[in-house]
Design a protein around this motif. Structure first.
Motif: not given
Length: 177
Positions: A112-114, A121-125, A127-130
């Protein structure tokens, strides 16, 4: 006849040296062994194993985390991920005044990256949505920087001078190229 005897003796000495150096790598590790023999380039020639193969035997296909990077003194900021180095390609430069060129291919396994710029916000690296985010390129570059820091740290321990690095994601080459 003398030349044949010299050749056989030389081969025996080389084989003994190779065996001793391989034993040293097994018992002391690649970094200590290469330092004792004045660098991985000499070690590679002495045991007749390409440098990239020696390096990949130590760090290739192993899972490395940002926690590991932090232990080395590499600041990872809001990044928390695991990666694997799949391939290292070492190329001789066109000019002898430069060091080697290094291509590194790696895969993000999880993480993840915050981001401060998005109100923490924290994002899953993975996750295709990123991929649709306007700041995705910046995240990719910072991940490359962290992988570079690790690889550069390790290769410098081997007395290997690299003048140029290229780092490539292996997760989905179409997505990153």
């Amino acid at each position: 006849m003398k030349s044949i005897i010299k050749k056989v003796l030389k081969e025996e000495v080389n084989q003994k040296l190779k065996s001793k150096l391989l034993d040293m790598i097994s018992s002391e590790g690649l970094v200590k062994t290469s330092r004792k023999v004045n660098g991985i380039e000499y070690l590679s020639k002495a045991i007749d194993i390409p440098m990239w193969e020696l390096i990949m035997g130590q760090i290739g296909n192993k899972i490395i985390s940002t926690d590991d990077l932090e232990k080395l003194g590499i600041t990872t900021g809001g990044y928390n991920f695991k990666f694997q180095i799949n391939s290292i390609v070492l190329k001789k430069p066109q000019s002898p005044i430069y060091g080697l060129e290094c291509e590194v291919y790696f895969t993000i396994k999880e993480g993840t990256v915050t981001l401060i710029m998005t109100n923490d916000e924290t994002y899953d690296l993975l996750d295709p949505k990123i991929n649709n985010k306007e700041w995705k390129w910046e995240v990719d570059n910072e991940i490359r920087d962290l992988v570079y820091e690790f690889v550069n740290w390790y290769l410098s321990k081997l007395n290997l001078h690299i003048s140029d690095y290229d780092l490539w994601f292996d997760n989905d080459k179409k997505q990153y190229e």
